[in-house]
Design a protein around this motif. Structure first.
Motif, PDB file in Angstrom:
ATOM      1  N   GLY A  80       0.833  -1.177   0.000  1.00 24.56           N
ATOM      2  CA  GLY A  80       0.000   0.000   0.000  1.00 24.56           C
ATOM      3  C   GLY A  80       0.878   1.240   0.000  1.00 24.56           C
ATOM      4  O   GLY A  80       2.064   1.186   0.352  1.00 24.56           O
ATOM      5  N   VAL A  81       0.311   2.358  -0.391  1.00 25.52           N
ATOM      6  CA  VAL A  81       1.022   3.633  -0.392  1.00 25.52           C
ATOM      7  C   VAL A  81       0.425   4.532   0.685  1.00 25.52           C
ATOM      8  O   VAL A  81      -0.787   4.760   0.709  1.00 25.52           O
ATOM      9  CB  VAL A  81       0.947   4.327  -1.764  1.00 25.52           C
ATOM     10  CG1 VAL A  81       1.436   5.773  -1.679  1.00 25.52           C
ATOM     11  CG2 VAL A  81       1.763   3.549  -2.794  1.00 25.52           C
ATOM     12  N   ALA A  82       1.285   5.013   1.575  1.00 23.58           N
ATOM     13  CA  ALA A  82       0.907   6.048   2.534  1.00 23.58           C
ATOM     14  C   ALA A  82       1.340   7.376   1.927  1.00 23.58           C
ATOM     15  O   ALA A  82       2.533   7.649   1.809  1.00 23.58           O
ATOM     16  CB  ALA A  82       1.580   5.811   3.877  1.00 23.58           C
ATOM     17  N   GLU A  83       0.372   8.160   1.513  1.00 19.78           N
ATOM     18  CA  GLU A  83       0.619   9.352   0.706  1.00 19.78           C
ATOM     19  C   GLU A  83       0.614  10.628   1.537  1.00 19.78           C
ATOM     20  O   GLU A  83      -0.111  10.718   2.536  1.00 19.78           O
ATOM     21  CB  GLU A  83      -0.452   9.448  -0.399  1.00 19.78           C
ATOM     22  CG  GLU A  83      -0.207  10.540  -1.420  1.00 19.78           C
ATOM     23  CD  GLU A  83       1.148  10.367  -2.087  1.00 19.78           C
ATOM     24  OE1 GLU A  83       2.159  10.819  -1.507  1.00 19.78           O
ATOM     25  OE2 GLU A  83       1.188   9.771  -3.182  1.00 19.78           O
ATOM     26  N   ALA A  84       1.415  11.594   1.080  1.00 25.32           N
ATOM     27  CA  ALA A  84       1.459  12.928   1.676  1.00 25.32           C
ATOM     28  C   ALA A  84       1.782  12.865   3.161  1.00 25.32           C
ATOM     29  O   ALA A  84       1.224  13.601   3.973  1.00 25.32           O
ATOM     30  CB  ALA A  84       0.137  13.675   1.428  1.00 25.32           C
ATOM     31  N   MET A  85       2.733  11.998   3.499  1.00 26.54           N
ATOM     32  CA  MET A  85       3.240  11.893   4.867  1.00 26.54           C
ATOM     33  C   MET A  85       4.573  12.633   4.950  1.00 26.54           C
ATOM     34  O   MET A  85       4.969  13.326   4.019  1.00 26.54           O
ATOM     35  CB  MET A  85       3.406  10.419   5.243  1.00 26.54           C
ATOM     36  CG  MET A  85       2.154   9.581   5.077  1.00 26.54           C
ATOM     37  SD  MET A  85       0.874  10.018   6.277  1.00 26.54           S
ATOM     38  CE  MET A  85       1.598   9.361   7.774  1.00 26.54           C
ATOM     39  N   ASP A  86       5.303  12.461   6.047  1.00 30.54           N
ATOM     40  CA  ASP A  86       6.558  13.202   6.173  1.00 30.54           C
ATOM     41  C   ASP A  86       7.607  12.711   5.176  1.00 30.54           C
ATOM     42  O   ASP A  86       8.494  13.477   4.782  1.00 30.54           O
ATOM     43  CB  ASP A  86       7.091  13.159   7.609  1.00 30.54           C
ATOM     44  CG  ASP A  86       7.392  11.761   8.111  1.00 30.54           C
ATOM     45  OD1 ASP A  86       6.456  10.933   8.143  1.00 30.54           O
ATOM     46  OD2 ASP A  86       8.541  11.488   8.475  1.00 30.54           O
ATOM     47  N   THR A  87       7.521  11.459   4.699  1.00 33.62           N
ATOM     48  CA  THR A  87       8.448  10.987   3.675  1.00 33.62           C
ATOM     49  C   THR A  87       8.305  11.801   2.397  1.00 33.62           C
ATOM     50  O   THR A  87       9.277  11.999   1.660  1.00 33.62           O
ATOM     51  CB  THR A  87       8.228   9.492   3.378  1.00 33.62           C
ATOM     52  OG1 THR A  87       8.331   8.756   4.597  1.00 33.62           O
ATOM     53  CG2 THR A  87       9.254   8.963   2.391  1.00 33.62           C
ATOM     54  N   ALA A  88       7.099  12.284   2.124  1.00 38.07           N
ATOM     55  CA  ALA A  88       6.851  13.126   0.961  1.00 38.07           C
ATOM     56  C   ALA A  88       7.219  14.584   1.229  1.00 38.07           C
ATOM     57  O   ALA A  88       6.799  15.470   0.491  1.00 38.07           O
ATOM     58  CB  ALA A  88       5.382  13.034   0.550  1.00 38.07           C
ATOM     59  N   GLN A  89       8.022  14.805   2.276  1.00 34.28           N
ATOM     60  CA  GLN A  89       8.494  16.139   2.668  1.00 34.28           C
ATOM     61  C   GLN A  89       7.348  17.068   3.050  1.00 34.28           C
ATOM     62  O   GLN A  89       7.406  18.271   2.843  1.00 34.28           O
ATOM     63  CB  GLN A  89       9.366  16.760   1.572  1.00 34.28           C
ATOM     64  CG  GLN A  89      10.667  16.011   1.337  1.00 34.28           C
ATOM     65  CD  GLN A  89      11.521  16.676   0.276  1.00 34.28           C
ATOM     66  OE1 GLN A  89      11.801  16.100  -0.750  1.00 34.28           O
ATOM     67  NE2 GLN A  89      11.930  17.920   0.520  1.00 34.28           N
ATOM     68  N   ARG A  90       6.319  16.472   3.644  1.00 39.36           N
ATOM     69  CA  ARG A  90       5.197  17.263   4.136  1.00 39.36           C
ATOM     70  C   ARG A  90       5.718  18.180   5.239  1.00 39.36           C
ATOM     71  O   ARG A  90       6.275  17.725   6.244  1.00 39.36           O
ATOM     72  CB  ARG A  90       4.126  16.312   4.674  1.00 39.36           C
ATOM     73  CG  ARG A  90       2.804  16.967   5.031  1.00 39.36           C
ATOM     74  CD  ARG A  90       1.953  17.162   3.791  1.00 39.36           C
ATOM     75  NE  ARG A  90       0.681  17.775   4.147  1.00 39.36           N
ATOM     76  CZ  ARG A  90      -0.441  17.079   4.394  1.00 39.36           C
ATOM     77  NH1 ARG A  90      -0.432  15.758   4.316  1.00 39.36           N
ATOM     78  NH2 ARG A  90      -1.553  17.714   4.697  1.00 39.36           N
TER      79      ARG A  90
END
Length: 393
Positions: A80-90
Motif C-alpha cells: 500500500g502507499v501512505a501518501e502525503a506523509m513526512d516521507t513526501a516532505q510534508r
C-alpha cells in the motif's frame, strides 16, 4: 589505481577508499500473491522537477509523472502507499497546496490501478505567517478541510500529528476534544499517527505531556472513546518496547502500524501476544524486498522473514540517524541510484541536507543488500555525484 568497476568513496579521516559494487541484480520481481498476514504501507517520497526555476522557500515543483510512476512501482509489488506523509516532505518543502494535489493525483492513480492508499490529514495550511498562533477552532477547521479532501478523493485518512495543535493545546483535554470532534466526523475508520519529536521537534509534548506514559494514556483514551472510527495507529517513537506495550493495550480490532524504522523486523514478526503491521518510510527504498519478506511471513516462516529483513536494519539506522527528519535525503538518493528517477534533486533543495560521506555509505549499504535493479547504473550515477563533490573517480 582502481579497477574499472570500482567506486572511490570518501574514507574515514579523509582520503578515499575503493569499493567494488556487486554485479548481480536483485532477485525480486513485481507481482506475486497479495500480502495476507500483515497490512503493509510504504510512505512514498515525491520527485522534484529539476527543470523548475524555484527557490527553497517557494512552492514545490513536483515531477508528477515520475512521482506517480514510483507509486505504481510500490503497488506492483503488493504494498500500500501512505501518501502525503513526512516521507513526501510534508512540512519540509511540500506545502498544503502541493500535498492536496498529490493526494488527488495519487488517489486517482490508486483507483485506476487497484492499489491501496491512505493519505495524511494535517493542519499545514496554518503555517503561513500570522500575527498569533492558531486557535483551537482554527486547528479543527484546518483538519476538517483536509479530512474532507482525502475522503472525497476516495482514500483512507491518516490523522497526522499537528504542529499547530501542539502549539495551541493547553492540556490533554484539548487533544481529547479535537480528535474526538474529528473522529465523529470521519466517514470511515482512520489511522491515527503519533510522530515523535525526533522526526519533528515541534511535536515535543504531543498529547499534552512530555512524559510518554502520560501521553500514552491520553492517546489510548482517544481510541477507547471511538474504537469504531480507528482502523489503527501508526507509532513513530523509535522505541520498540513502548510500541509493544502500547499495542497490547489497544482495543480489539484496532491495528498497530509500526513506524519504527529501527526495529521493524521484530515488531512485524511479533510475539506470542501479537504483532505490528507496517507503515514505514524505509519501505520506500526497500519496497520489493519488504514485500518478498512479508510473503515469506505469510507462510509462517518467521526465521526466513527475519533472515531477509534483519540485514536491512543497518541501512535504515544509517538513513534515519540524527537529525532523523532528514532521512528523506537518503531515500531520494537511493531512488535515483535505483533508476526510479533521472536526477538527485529534491523539493526545497533538501538534497544538500546530508553529507557526502553519509550518502556514500548509504549507497554502499544499499548495494550490499542488492537493492539496485542495475548495479552498474547505480555505480555510474554514484561516481558522477562523487565527482561533482570533489572526489575524482
Amino acid at each position: 589505481m582502481t579497477g574499472p568497476r570500482q567506486v572511490l568513496l570518501p574514507a574515514a579521516g579523509g582520503g578515499t577508499r575503493a569499493y567494488t559494487p556487486r554485479e548481480e541484480p536483485p532477485r525480486t520481481t513485481a507481482g506475486g500473491p497479495p500480502l495476507t498476514s500483515r497490512t503493509v504501507f510504504s510512505a512514498a517520497h515525491v520527485v522534484a522537477d529539476p527543470y523548475a526555476d524555484v527557490s527553497p522557500d517557494g512552492p514545490a515543483a513536483v515531477d508528477w509523472d515520475a512521482t506517480l510512476a514510483f507509486r505504481r512501482h510500490l503497488w506492483a509489488h503488493g504494498l500500500g502507499v501512505a501518501e502525503a506523509m513526512d516521507t513526501a516532505q510534508r512540512g519540509m518543502g511540500l506545502d498544503w497546496a502541493g500535498a492536496a494535489e498529490l493526494i488527488r493525483r495519487s488517489a486517482a492513480e490508486a483507483k485506476a490501478t487497484g492499489g491501496r492508499i491512505a493519505c495524511g490529514v494535517g493542519t499545514d495550511q496554518l503555517t503561513a505567517p500570522a500575527t498569533a498562533p492558531a486557535s483551537l477552532p482554527q486547528v479543527r477547521g484546518a483538519y476538517e478541510e483536509q479530512l474532507a479532501l482525502v475522503e472525497s478523493a476516495g482514500a483512507q485518512p491518516i490523522l497526522m500529528a499537528s504542529r499547530a495543535l501542539a502549539a495551541a493545546a493547553a492540556s490533554p483535554d484539548d487533544y481529547l476534544e479535537t480528535y474526538g470532534h474529528l473522529l465523529r466526523q470521519a466517514g470511515e475508520p482512520v489511522i491515527l499517527h503519533w510522530l515523535g519529536p525526533m522526526f519533528d521537534p515541534a511535536l515535543e509534548g504531543y498529547w499534552g505531556s512530555a512524559d510518554l506514559d502520560t501521553a500514552t494514556d491520553t492517546f489510548l483514551e482517544v481510541i477507547a472513546a471511538h474504537p469504531d472510527k480507528v482502523d489503527g495507529i501508526k507509532v513513530s517513537l523509535l522505541d520498540a518496547d513502548r510500541e509493544i506495550a502500547l499495542r497490547r493495550r489497544l482495543p480489539d480490532g484496532v491495528r498497530c502500524y509500526t513506524g519504527d524504522d529501527f526495529h521493524y523486523p521484530e515488531l512485524i514478526a511479533g510475539d506470542d501476544h501479537g504483532f505490528s503491521h507496517a507503515l514505514l518510510g524505509i519501505f520506500d527504498p526497500l519496497g520489493p524486498l519488504a514485500a518478498e519478506a512479508v510473503r515469506i511471513l505469510d507462510t509462517g516462516d518467521v526465521k526466513r522473514f527475519r533472515a531477509l529483513l534483519d540485514p536491512t536494519v543497518e541501512l535504515s539506522r544509517h538513513l534515519f540517524q540524527t537529525p532523523t527528519r532528514y532521512y528523506k535525503t537518503g531515500v531520494v538518493l537511493l531512488a535515483w541510484l535505483a533508476g526510479h528517477q533521472t536526477h538527485f534533486t529534491m523539493v526545497g533543495g533538501l538534497q544538500s541536507a546530508r553529507s557526502l560521506p553519509h550518502l556514500a555509505r548509504a549507497y554502499e549499504l544499499a548495494d550490499g543488500l542488492g537493492l539496485f535493479p542495475d548495479p552498474d547504473l547505480a555505480a555510474t550515477r554514484m561516481r558522477s555525484l562523487l565527482t561533482v563533490h570533489g572526489v575524482p573517480q
